[in-house]
Design an enzyme around this catalytic site. Structure first.
Site, PDB file in Angstrom:
ATOM      1  N   ASN A 155       0.807  -1.222   0.000  1.00  0.00           N
ATOM      2  CA  ASN A 155       0.000   0.000   0.000  1.00  0.00           C
ATOM      3  C   ASN A 155       0.843   1.278   0.000  1.00  0.00           C
ATOM      4  O   ASN A 155       0.488   2.268  -0.630  1.00  0.00           O
ATOM      5  CB  ASN A 155      -0.975  -0.010   1.175  1.00  0.00           C
ATOM      6  CG  ASN A 155      -0.299  -0.174   2.517  1.00  0.00           C
ATOM      7  OD1 ASN A 155       0.756  -0.789   2.634  1.00  0.00           O
ATOM      8  ND2 ASN A 155      -0.894   0.384   3.546  1.00  0.00           N
ATOM      9  N   GLU A 254       3.675  -4.969  12.318  1.00  0.00           N
ATOM     10  CA  GLU A 254       2.621  -3.961  12.227  1.00  0.00           C
ATOM     11  C   GLU A 254       1.562  -4.565  11.336  1.00  0.00           C
ATOM     12  O   GLU A 254       1.771  -4.745  10.134  1.00  0.00           O
ATOM     13  CB  GLU A 254       3.169  -2.645  11.665  1.00  0.00           C
ATOM     14  CG  GLU A 254       2.212  -1.478  11.846  1.00  0.00           C
ATOM     15  CD  GLU A 254       1.235  -1.364  10.713  1.00  0.00           C
ATOM     16  OE1 GLU A 254       0.030  -1.683  10.921  1.00  0.00           O
ATOM     17  OE2 GLU A 254       1.635  -0.967   9.618  1.00  0.00           O
ATOM     18  N   CYS A 288      -3.131   1.160   6.606  1.00  0.00           N
ATOM     19  CA  CYS A 288      -3.482   0.458   7.835  1.00  0.00           C
ATOM     20  C   CYS A 288      -4.095   1.383   8.872  1.00  0.00           C
ATOM     21  O   CYS A 288      -4.852   0.940   9.744  1.00  0.00           O
ATOM     22  CB  CYS A 288      -2.253  -0.235   8.418  1.00  0.00           C
ATOM     23  SG  CYS A 288      -0.867   0.897   8.741  1.00  0.00           S
ATOM     24  N   GLU A 467       7.713   0.518  16.416  1.00  0.00           N
ATOM     25  CA  GLU A 467       8.721   1.071  15.520  1.00  0.00           C
ATOM     26  C   GLU A 467       8.783   2.574  15.736  1.00  0.00           C
ATOM     27  O   GLU A 467       7.858   3.181  16.263  1.00  0.00           O
ATOM     28  CB  GLU A 467       8.371   0.759  14.069  1.00  0.00           C
ATOM     29  CG  GLU A 467       8.358  -0.723  13.752  1.00  0.00           C
ATOM     30  CD  GLU A 467       7.938  -1.008  12.310  1.00  0.00           C
ATOM     31  OE1 GLU A 467       8.796  -1.421  11.520  1.00  0.00           O
ATOM     32  OE2 GLU A 467       6.748  -0.815  12.000  1.00  0.00           O
TER      33      GLU A 467
END
Length: 489
Positions: A155, A254, A288, A467
């Site tokens: 994405n 993630e 996301c 992160e």
């Protein structure tokens, strides 16, 4: 005309293989390039090249040396920005304006940010008392994790790949990276940049392919991969986690999200409408962090739905190179079928379709693209599957609420916990709700505003670990404590 070729990059050289697959432009449905698929043997070669680099020149670099390399990479991305933008647009179909303002600049910014962080990041030091009175000194040093497997999504192909590569290299690791099979172009350009920047052979290795039975599985099951970082779908993350358990290797995930927005009646109404429209439809909902569940206090509900629908209807799908285009396609025909299946499911579950709900009629090359209409639903019960399963398209459902407690309960009614946003004019409420919503990231009166030093990640099905800033440096490092017993002098 010979199709463009995207090759692997292993041990400092570009490698073609006997198996290729199509790279399809989702804005037209046409084949853009041929991609050379890596097999397990080539992945093994990449892993061995990584360990050789760690045993050689790269393993002897200082933090300043590595920061200088990262700065050179960033400068070369800037220099070739037009090439990266063209590749990103061809692979994803996203409008040029989006790729040129977000994806490519952030790719370069990730390298610069972690170059700066590694230059100044220090360890811990403690003076300890001892029974004999002479004392001891404890201090920590960082050493690389080793050869890290990096698996990136489609994405935000360059942005999310560099988000992992930059801290991994800053900490002195070698990398075996696999971009999504849907978006190999910018990763291949990045390999060219790595080569030109003088990154030693074996430090950055790029392998193309799929997941099960291909390069992805070969990476995560390789016994000499020392850590794995992955961004993608939650079920895939669970599979990787089981495979990483062999050798007890660390993972950073993630994963998916079913993100909520809470809109209170004391919000800045226009600002909230603009923010939710962006959060629901940016990158065709394929982020996301996008908002799929919108909860609006009842007093402004009808007005809010009407205003948000106006924003959705104003979006223009089409040729990503057209300056008037504001909505790109979905990434593939397969993904469009998935999203359209949720359009059907929403109707079955009782949704009222405020706007959208189908495929737009487009002309020219875009007629073959994988477009869907930006879609808003209302009327679903909270128990509906469409409010609990990640669609990952340009959709949102808007539901009214009455009280703050109800709003928080609705936001938390999810197996995911990645992100949320709260829209309110009350600072007190903002702080209260921020402490109660179970997510890794929460925005107040904004969305997608990121400081690269801050922790990024989710709870529950949305991931493991964080992160960003020191959190990335911690994952990509082994921290060693050194204890020195002090003498009498």
């Amino acid at each position: 005309m010979t199709a463009r070729q995207y090759r692997n990059y292993v041990g400092g050289r570009f490698v073609a293989t006997g198996n290729t697959f199509d790279d399809v432009n989702p804005a037209t449905g046409e084949v853009a390039a041929q991609v050379h698929e890596a097999d397990a043997a080539l992945v093994d070669e990449a892993v061995r090249a990584g360990h050789a680099a760690l045993a050689g020149e790269w393993g002897r670099t200082t933090a300043e040396d590595r920061a200088a390399v990262l700065d050179r990479i960033a400068a070369l991305i800037d220099l070739r920005a037009d090439d990266f933008i063209a590749a990103e647009v061809e692979d994803t179909g996203k409008p040029v304006a989006l790729a040129s303002s977000v994806d490519i600049p952030r790719g370069a910014a990730n390298f610069r940010a972690f170059a700066g962080m590694i230059r100044v990041h220090g360890g811990e030091m403690y003076e300890s008392a001892t029974a004999d009175g002479t004392g001891a000194l404890n201090y920590s040093i960082r050493r690389p994790l080793g050869v890290v497997g990096v698996i990136a999504p489609w994405n935000l192909p360059l942005l999310l790949l560099t988000w992992k590569l930059a801290p991994a290299l800053a900490c002195g690791n070698a990398v075996v990276a696999k971009p999504s099979e849907e978006t190999p172009a910018t990763a291949t350009l990045l390999a060219e940049v790595m080569d030109e920047a003088g990154v030693p052979a074996g430090v950055f290795n790029l392998v193309h392919g799929f997941g099960p039975g291909s390069a992805g599985e070969a990476i995560v099951t390789h016994p000499d991969i020392n850590g794995i970082t992955f961004t993608g779908e939650s079920r895939t993350g669970a599979t990787i986690m089981r495979q990483a358990a062999e050798g007890v290797r660390p993972v950073s995930f993630e994963l998916g999200g079913k993100n909520a927005a809470l809109v209170f009646d004391d919000c800045d109404f226009d600002k909230a409408v603009d923010g939710i429209a962006r959060a629901s439809f940016m990158n065709t909902g394929q982020v996301c962090l996008c908002t799929e569940r919108v909860y609006v206090q009842r007093g402004i509900f009808d007005r809010f739905v009407e205003a948000l629908a106006g924003k959705a209807r104003a979006l223009r799908p089409g040729d990503p190179h057209d300056a008037q285009t504001t909505l790109g396609p979905l990434i593939s025909a397969v993904h469009r079928r998935k999203v359209l299946s949720y359009f059907d499911l929403a109707r079955e579950e009782g949704a009222q379709v405020v706007t959208g709900g189908g495929v737009p009629e487009l002309e020219g090359a875009a007629a073959g693209g994988f477009f869907v209409e930006p879609t808003i639903w209302t009327g679903l019960p909270q128990s509906a599957r469409c409010l609990h399963e990640e669609v990952f398209g340009p959709i949102c459902h808007v539901m009214p609420f009455d009280t703050e407690d109800e709003a928080v309960a609705l936001a938390n009614d999810s197996a995911y916990g990645l992100a949320a946003s709260v829209w309110t004019g009350s600072l007190e409420r903002a702080h209260r709700v921020a402490g109660r919503v179970d997510v890794g990231l929460l925005w107040i009166n904004t969305w997608y505003l990121r400081d690269l030093r801050t922790p990024f990640g989710g709870t529950r099905l949305s991931g493991i670990g964080r992160e960003g800033g020191r959190h990335s440096l911690d994952f990509y490092s082994q921290t060693r404590n050194v204890c020195i017993k002090l003498g009498d002098g």
